[in-house]
Design an enzyme around this catalytic site. Structure first.
Site, PDB file in Angstrom:
ATOM      1  N   ASP A 156       1.022  -1.422  -0.226  1.00  0.00           N
ATOM      2  CA  ASP A 156       0.006   0.025  -0.218  1.00  0.00           C
ATOM      3  C   ASP A 156       0.749   1.189  -0.069  1.00  0.00           C
ATOM      4  O   ASP A 156       1.680   1.324   0.613  1.00  0.00           O
ATOM      5  CB  ASP A 156      -1.060   0.063   1.214  1.00  0.00           C
ATOM      6  CG  ASP A 156      -1.954   0.999   1.154  1.00  0.00           C
ATOM      7  OD1 ASP A 156      -2.659   1.236   0.339  1.00  0.00           O
ATOM      8  OD2 ASP A 156      -1.756   1.945   2.473  1.00  0.00           O
ATOM      9  N   GLU A 191       1.160  -0.551  -5.252  1.00  0.00           N
ATOM     10  CA  GLU A 191       0.373   0.471  -5.529  1.00  0.00           C
ATOM     11  C   GLU A 191       1.114   1.589  -5.647  1.00  0.00           C
ATOM     12  O   GLU A 191       1.272   2.390  -4.539  1.00  0.00           O
ATOM     13  CB  GLU A 191      -0.594   0.501  -4.242  1.00  0.00           C
ATOM     14  CG  GLU A 191      -1.854   1.622  -4.607  1.00  0.00           C
ATOM     15  CD  GLU A 191      -2.334   2.280  -3.408  1.00  0.00           C
ATOM     16  OE1 GLU A 191      -3.125   2.927  -3.738  1.00  0.00           O
ATOM     17  OE2 GLU A 191      -1.972   2.430  -2.469  1.00  0.00           O
TER      18      GLU A 191
END
Length: 641
Positions: free
Chosen positions: A322, A375
């Site tokens: 993330d 990401e």
């Protein structure tokens, strides 16, 4: 005084030794979780638990729990030099016992912290850690792991179902939240995924976190599957069950930041242990969270070992990392004066870059076939490039540029799409610069962004028809695929973690038809090598007509390596019928219609049309041959040849 080795090997195997401390201090103790935390052991014939915690600037540390009436004077820990790991053995502590560390700071204040290496936590709103024993877990997924070790991500199909467990489905009428347990979820999700045709499930919010509304992105227990859905043993059962049914499991992993909750990592021993000490490096002003100190070897080790822990102890097949951009850029989300340049005056976090290279190299070396997925929302170069060539070493990268252009185009009234035609073709200009996943994730269906269906223009039929052609274009475009739960049956409302998906919508034909459509797209994708084996090879994709701007029609071919069962996609992004439509082909080989959006099961008119098409020697789209095909409003046709 800390206990020291006398050189005669009198330390027990589970105890922290000088080599453990050396490797941890170097950032290279990849299995430090076997030593740190709370572990059931037998010491001099007595059952109990060995505790170990890193608190380098503490004055003293003790273990408190329900086994000693939370009394900080009962079980003091010994300090191990030189890096400040505190240890102790407490007899008769049982599995399931609650505990924390009572840390006396240099200022003489007592603070109570959960165990950073705990494998199990008290159910929120409780904040204590729990003793558990992962060594008892039984696995039977050897065949899956063997297959995974030979997996070539670039050439294999990957269609990911992104899921938030707590809101996928819930048990109705219960006084608690009605959450499915890990075991409930395992059986339900396997049945659904096998029917739909996904290859992987990606789970949000598994590491322990205190606040449901964070969706699991503000972690306090990096080594603990959340107790919301059961025990670590239940979690392992779920992974094992999915693997035995041929389904891969990807976890969200959050090494970018952590919350300031009192029991967590923030100011762990009264000082900045896990975070950068200077708030200009150590805090995200927008998120109200702390940033890990990637320049500190022990902190790097905590995160490196954590990534390996999920893969090697729980058999996870990939980690979706993330907020990578927030780690790479020192000025991410910050104004002038809120950040410190690196030693060269730039905004790159050099320590985070080296962390990623180390992490991804070690992961690939130790676990063949495991995916590290970034990401990353900027144009940072070589995210999936090898560290030896100055890349970051990730296996795959979320294609956020494609997602933005695609959703912005789809929101437009069809009459205006001709002015934004390039937004659907631009992604092919950079499609081979990284190994991409095309994503329509949870972030696109929250915070007033609308569900996928309600992004679509028009009313009724038009909304559903727009969504069908959008999904077909996505499935045909090079790159692996990810769709967030609920969007496969056209969820109307935005997603909320507070309720289950609106499964009742499937009683309505349009929603059932969208689900039928997406299911058949997934099975088409998984069964046809042309759609995945040359994702990273320019030879695998060919535009037939990328410039049909006025009619907003896109046609392209996906090629297989052996040039058998190639697929021709034709996608009409307007409500205009094109009864005289013609598409060019390179050779005089007959084409078979394998997917037609006009079928009744997808909400079309069900018009009768041939299955087999023989090309005529009529030039079209710069090709010597062509076929005629009456294209319906928002029509999609996929031909095999």
């Amino acid at each position: 005084m800390g206990r020291k080795d006398n050189g005669k090997g009198d330390r027990k195997p589970y105890e922290i030794g000088e080599l453990d401390q050396y490797l941890f201090g170097e950032g290279k103790h990849y299995e430090i979780y076997h030593k740190m935390g709370a572990h059931k052991v037998v010491n001099d014939g007595k059952d109990g638990v060995y505790f170990a915690v890193w608190a380098p600037n503490a004055k003293r540390v003790s273990v408190v729990g329900d086994f000693n009436d939370w009394d900080a004077q009962r079980n003091h820990m010994d300090r191990q030099e030189p890096i400040g790991i505190y240890t102790c053995f407490i007899p008769d502590v049982q599995e399931g016992a609650l505990y924390k560390y009572c840390i006396e700071t240099l200022q003489g204040t007592q603070i109570f912290k959960a165990d950073p290496f705990a494998n199990y936590a008290e159910l929120r709103p409780g904040t204590a850690s729990r003793v558990t024993d992962l060594s008892k877990i039984q696995w039977s997924d050897d065949k899956w792991l063997e297959k995974r070790s030979k997996w070539n991500t670039k050439e294999y199909p990957m269609s990911i179902y992104e899921v938030h467990m707590g809101s996928w489905k819930r048990h109705p009428g219960r006084e608690d939240e009605g959450f499915y347990t890990y075991r409930d979820f395992a059986h339900s999700i396997v049945e659904y995924i096998k029917d739909m045709g996904y290859t992987h499930v990606e789970l949000m919010g598994i590491a322990e976190h205190p606040f449901d509304g964070s969706w699991g992105y503000q972690v306090t227990g990096y080594y603990a599957p959340t107790s919301r859905y059961g025990t670590p043993q239940d979690f392992a059962y779920m992974i094992n069950y999915l693997h035995k049914n041929g389904i891969g499991v990807i976890l969200d992993w959050v090494p970018a930041h952590f919350p300031k909750d009192a029991q967590g990592l923030s100011d762990f021993d009264g000082t900045a242990v896990f975070e950068y000490a200077d708030p200009r490096k150590g805090e995200h002003p927008d998120w109200g969270t702390k940033i890990f100190d990637y320049g500190k070897s022990e902190v790097q080790n905590f995160l490196l070992a954590n990534a390996l822990f999920w893969v090697e102890q729980f058999h996870i097949d990939g980690l979706r990392v993330d907020a990578v951009a927030s780690m790479l850029y020192l000025d991410y989300g910050k104004q002038d004066g809120q950040w410190i340049p690196n030693k060269y005056g730039g905004n790159q976090n050099l320590e985070a870059i080296e962390f990623f290279r180390h992490l991804n190299s070690v992961m690939q070396e130790r676990n063949k076939g495991v995916m590290m997925i970034a990401e990353e929302s900027t144009a940072w170069p070589k995210v999936t490039g090898s560290p030896e060539e100055n890349g970051l070493g990730f296996t795959l990268k979320w294609n956020m540029g494609w997602m933005h252009d695609f959703t912005e185009y789809m929101k437009l009234d069809p009459i205006f799409r001709k002015g934004a035609h390039y937004q659907m073709t631009f992604s092919m200009e950079y499609a081979y610069s990284e190994n991409y996943i095309l994503v329509l994730s949870h972030d696109e269906v929250v915070h007033l962004k609308c569900s996928m269906l309600n992004k679509m223009p028009g009313l009724g039929f038009d909304k559903f028809a727009n969504l069908k052609v959008a999904y077909a274009f996505m499935m045909g475009h090079p790159g692996k695929k990810l769709l967030f739960m609920g969007q496969e049956f056209a969820q109307l409302r935005e997603w909320s973690e507070e309720r289950e998906l609106d499964w009742y919508l499937l009683a309505e034909e349009p929603h059932q038809q969208i689900q039928n459509w997406y299911r058949d797209l997934l099975h088409l994708y998984k069964k046809n090598k042309a759609l995945f084996e040359m994702d990273t090879d320019p030879e695998g994709f060919e535009w037939i007509n990328r410039d049909d701007t006025y009619r907003s029609i896109f046609s392209f071919v996906r090629h297989s390596k052996d040039q058998k069962k190639n697929l021709l996609f034709v996608c009409n992004f307007t409500p205009m019928e094109r009864s005289d439509y013609r598409v060019g082909v390179s050779r005089r080989k007959q084409l078979k219609l394998v997917l037609d959006s006009d079928s009744l099961c997808y909400g079309g008119k069900g018009l009768e049309r041939p299955v087999v098409y023989k090309p005529e020697k009529k030039e079209c789209d710069g090709k010597p041959y062509s076929i005629a095909y009456p294209l319906q409003p928002y029509g999609v046709a996929v031909f095999e040849f």
